[in-house]
Design an enzyme around this catalytic site. Structure first.
Site, PDB file in Angstrom:
ATOM      1  N   GLY A 180       0.835  -1.206   0.000  1.00 39.18           N
ATOM      2  CA  GLY A 180       0.000   0.000   0.000  1.00 39.18           C
ATOM      3  C   GLY A 180       0.870   1.257   0.000  1.00 39.18           C
ATOM      4  O   GLY A 180       0.675   2.179  -0.800  1.00 39.18           O
ATOM      5  N   HIS A 181       1.869   1.282   0.892  1.00 39.08           N
ATOM      6  CA  HIS A 181       2.780   2.438   0.932  1.00 39.08           C
ATOM      7  C   HIS A 181       3.527   2.577  -0.397  1.00 39.08           C
ATOM      8  O   HIS A 181       3.736   3.687  -0.891  1.00 39.08           O
ATOM      9  CB  HIS A 181       3.819   2.268   2.046  1.00 39.08           C
ATOM     10  CG  HIS A 181       3.253   2.228   3.422  1.00 39.08           C
ATOM     11  ND1 HIS A 181       3.260   1.083   4.200  1.00 39.08           N
ATOM     12  CD2 HIS A 181       2.679   3.187   4.184  1.00 39.08           C
ATOM     13  CE1 HIS A 181       2.710   1.334   5.367  1.00 39.08           C
ATOM     14  NE2 HIS A 181       2.343   2.606   5.391  1.00 39.08           N
TER      15      HIS A 181
ATOM     16  N   GLN B  96      -0.801  10.816  17.970  1.00 41.94           N
ATOM     17  CA  GLN B  96      -2.041  10.328  17.373  1.00 41.94           C
ATOM     18  C   GLN B  96      -2.519   9.016  17.990  1.00 41.94           C
ATOM     19  O   GLN B  96      -3.511   8.456  17.551  1.00 41.94           O
ATOM     20  CB  GLN B  96      -1.923  10.220  15.853  1.00 41.94           C
ATOM     21  CG  GLN B  96      -1.028   9.108  15.338  1.00 41.94           C
ATOM     22  CD  GLN B  96      -0.809   9.230  13.831  1.00 41.94           C
ATOM     23  OE1 GLN B  96      -0.106  10.107  13.351  1.00 41.94           O
ATOM     24  NE2 GLN B  96      -1.429   8.350  13.069  1.00 41.94           N
TER      25      GLN B  96
HETATM   26  O1  PAF Z   1      -1.501   7.317   7.846  1.00 41.64           O
HETATM   27  C1  PAF Z   1      -0.480   7.312   8.572  1.00 41.64           C
HETATM   28  O2  PAF Z   1       0.388   6.437   8.492  1.00 41.64           O
HETATM   29  C2  PAF Z   1      -0.306   8.405   9.606  1.00 41.64           C
HETATM   30  O3  PAF Z   1      -1.519   8.772  10.154  1.00 41.64           O
HETATM   31  C3  PAF Z   1       0.438   9.653   9.051  1.00 41.64           C
HETATM   32  C4  PAF Z   1      -0.360  10.329   7.966  1.00 41.64           C
HETATM   33  C5  PAF Z   1       1.795   9.223   8.519  1.00 41.64           C
HETATM   34  C6  PAF Z   1       0.656  10.662  10.178  1.00 41.64           C
HETATM   35  O4  PAF Z   1       1.418  10.128  11.214  1.00 41.64           O
END
Ligand code: PAF
Length: 285
Positions: free
Chosen positions: A38-39, A63
């Protein structure tokens, strides 16, 4: 150009300033590492629009709620670096947590309202952490474009809202969900699932497929669609459903009835055992 790892904020800013001065277009793919297909698809997407590709890896503590999986979030930097090299990424930005969040750090970026719904209801501090770190990464990397995955559709919407409201001169690109062969949406958290749970996790995609089929049969009533989807989750003992929501793609408001000429997301969040997974389906009528 050869692959570089940059860890300091000032080195990152300096590097990007030079790229921009030379007229390069910088593409940023923000990640928390433990990279999967995905990345890598986000990297491919950024290459369509930018000529310098910067991937950030930072497991962002703000987060995660104290009860969540920050400390056990999967990490494998050596493997990530090999993958980034194989994708011919220009820079890995790997900032140090103490530089990103020094002891006297006291500024947060918050998008209101939409962040209180869906994911925000179950993870009340999550989006503030995301928008704060993404703003910081934008200020470090100075990207012209930034690519996010559509698996986190609400996150992408919240980031687009932040960029719009704060007049950030950055184009946000949202890239399609990449799935395993059997349909499970790729996620770094899939590694937490044992063999039975891995199988049970297919209920997320199966429920979205069911909704799609019913919509194709002209069932446009959101409560009926959600009811039928919920029945699938009830049949899976390891599944504990957080929410199913049908939202308009334009504003992320829930809808009662689907209408022609509109695009929607069906959002699903569910714990399988102790692993929380999300998935979604885009529906255009
Ligand atoms: O989607 C993610 O992996 C994270 O929420 C992000 C956008 C890298 C922010 O830490």
């Amino acid at each position: 150009m050869s692959f570089k790892v940059i860890t300091s904020v000032s080195d990152m800013q300096q590097y990007s300033k030079e790229c921009l001065r030379r007229g390069n277009i910088i593409g940023l793919v923000p990640t928390m590492g433990f990279l999967h297909e995905g990345h890598l698809s986000l990297i491919d997407k950024s290459k369509e629009k930018a000529d310098i590709i910067i991937v950030s890896i930072f497991v962002n503590p703000t987060q995660f709620a104290p009860t969540e999986d920050f400390s056990k979030y999967p990490r494998d930097l050596d493997r990530d670096i090999e993958l980034l090299k194989s994708k011919e990424v220009d820079v890995l930005f790997l900032p140090d947590a103490n530089e990103i969040y020094p002891d006297n750090f006291n500024t947060f970026v918050k998008v209101k309202e939409v962040t209180e719904r869906y994911e925000g209801e179950f993870r009340p501090t999550h989006f503030e952490g995301v928008t704060t770190i993404v703003s910081i990464l934008f200020n470090c990397v100075k990207p012209n474009i930034a690519v996010f995955g559509r698996k986190d559709a609400q996150q992408a919407f919240v980031i687009e809202k932040m960029v719009q409201d704060l007049k950030m001169d950055i184009k946000i690109i949202v890239s399609p969900i990449i799935r395993e062969n059997d349909g499970l949406a790729m996620s770094s958290r899939n590694i937490y699932l044992n063999a039975n749970e891995r199988n049970d996790a297919l209920v997320l995609k199966n429920s979205l497929d069911l909704a799609k089929k019913l919509i194709e049969l002209n069932e446009y009533n959101a409560s009926v669609l959600i009811f039928e989807m919920e029945r699938l989750f009830l049949a899976v003992p390891s599944a504990s459903l957080d929410y199913i929501a049908i939202v308009n793609k334009e504003n992320f408001n829930t809808v009662d009835k689907l209408k022609k000429d509109n695009t929607y997301y069906i959002l699903v969040a569910c714990k399988i055992g102790s692993t929380r997974l999300i998935d979604n389906l885009e529906i255009s009528l």
